[in-house]
Scaffold this active site. Structure first.
Site: not given
Length: 322
Positions: A19, A36, A142
């Site tokens: 997205g 988000k 991450d």
């Protein structure tokens, strides 16, 4: 009930496989947020639902004041906050605070590398954030400059928990290989069981990168990810001799292939690289970075809902959400 119609969409701040992140203004309060927006069809079709649910749970946990034994109760200034979330027939939307200083990746690209003082400033704030996350049972998985946002005063904000996992006493480790290859640790690549060690390896990569403008395990554009993975697992990092002794040592100890002897939240604050650092002052944002320019997201109506201009954040038409 809150929906996308309650926001004026201004511009796309980032795009990913699931997205977009959109700068938006809530119509009833005029407050800016970063939305988000996750495409529900995408995550359902690709079986990614459990990861999005995990991200939502983690964001709720680190964005909520608590008065229990389930981790530290106070919110942390260097960790991204979610105000609330909602879903409609097409999207799951996380309504996040806006951090207007860009991110570490863009700043590094602009400046090429940082001096020792600025690198240490960012490193100690990231350490403070990682300590908080680890104490709350969260491994980010991450960690990289693109996921280190900067606020308007240049302080760090660790963001994007899409690959993060909350470890528990029942499941204290994971062996899922995930993350960005250049910042991935050997144990993740090898699919060995790990807890919080990948985040500290990634910090070592970032300290090296901030000081030199290069990655410790360089990868030519035409090199495959598998070749880079082999290099990370089998090669020892070569640290520039010109760096100070304590700097070279902390990089070497963070980029230690042995997870048992690698630095972690239990001992990193005691390392000589951080000598004379007042960690309470760090968390209170008591240190300021050296003079370096930051581009701020305008808070006025410079941007319309259907047009965006160039600058630090490349613009996309934000009238359509995937």
């Amino acid at each position: 009930r809150v929906g996308l119609g309650d926001f004026g969409l201004i511009r796309v701040l980032g795009k990913g496989s699931m997205g977009k992140v959109i700068l938006a203004r809530k119509k009833d309060t005029s407050r800016l947020y970063a939305l988000k927006c996750v495409n529900r069809n995408y995550i359902l079709n690709d079986g990614l639902c459990k990861y999005v649910i995990e991200e939502q749970a983690i964001l709720k946990h680190i964005s909520t004041e608590r008065d229990d034994s389930d981790g530290p109760t106070s919110l942390h200034p260097f960790v991204a906050k979610m105000q609330f979330s909602f879903a409609d027939s097409h999207h799951l939307v996380f309504v996040m605070d806006v951090y207007s200083g860009g991110d570490l990746e863009k700043l590094l690209r602009e400046k090429k590398y940082f001096n020792a003082a600025l690198t240490r400033f960012y490193a100690m704030e990231i350490v403070s954030a990682l300590e908080y996350l680890n104490e709350n049972g969260i491994v980010h998985r991450d960690l990289k400059p693109a996921n280190i946002l900067l606020d308007c005063d240049g302080h760090v904000v660790v963001a994007d928990f899409g690959l993060s996992k909350r470890l528990t006493s029942e499941a204290p480790t994971s062996n899922l290989p995930c993350g960005s290859t250049r910042y991935m640790s050997p144990e993740v690549i090898a699919r060995n069981a790990y807890s919080y060690s990948p985040d500290w390896w990634a910090l070592g990569v970032m300290i090296y990168e901030m000081l030199t403008g290069k990655l410790p395990f360089p990868s030519p554009p035409d090199e495959s990810s598998y070749t880079l993975m082999d290099k990370i697992c089998q090669s020892e990092v070569v640290i520039p001799k010109k760096l100070p002794v304590h700097t070279k040592d902390i990089i070497a100890r963070l980029l230690d292939h042995n997870v048992v002897t690698r630095l972690s939240r239990l001992d990193i604050k005691k390392h000589p690289y951080f000598q004379r650092v007042d960690w309470s002052k760090v968390r209170a944002k008591g240190y300021s970075r050296t003079s370096i320019s930051v581009t701020i997201i305008p808070t006025n109506d410079t941007f319309s809902n259907t047009r965006s201009k160039g600058g630090k954040y490349p613009g996309y038409v934000a009238s359509q959400v995937p």
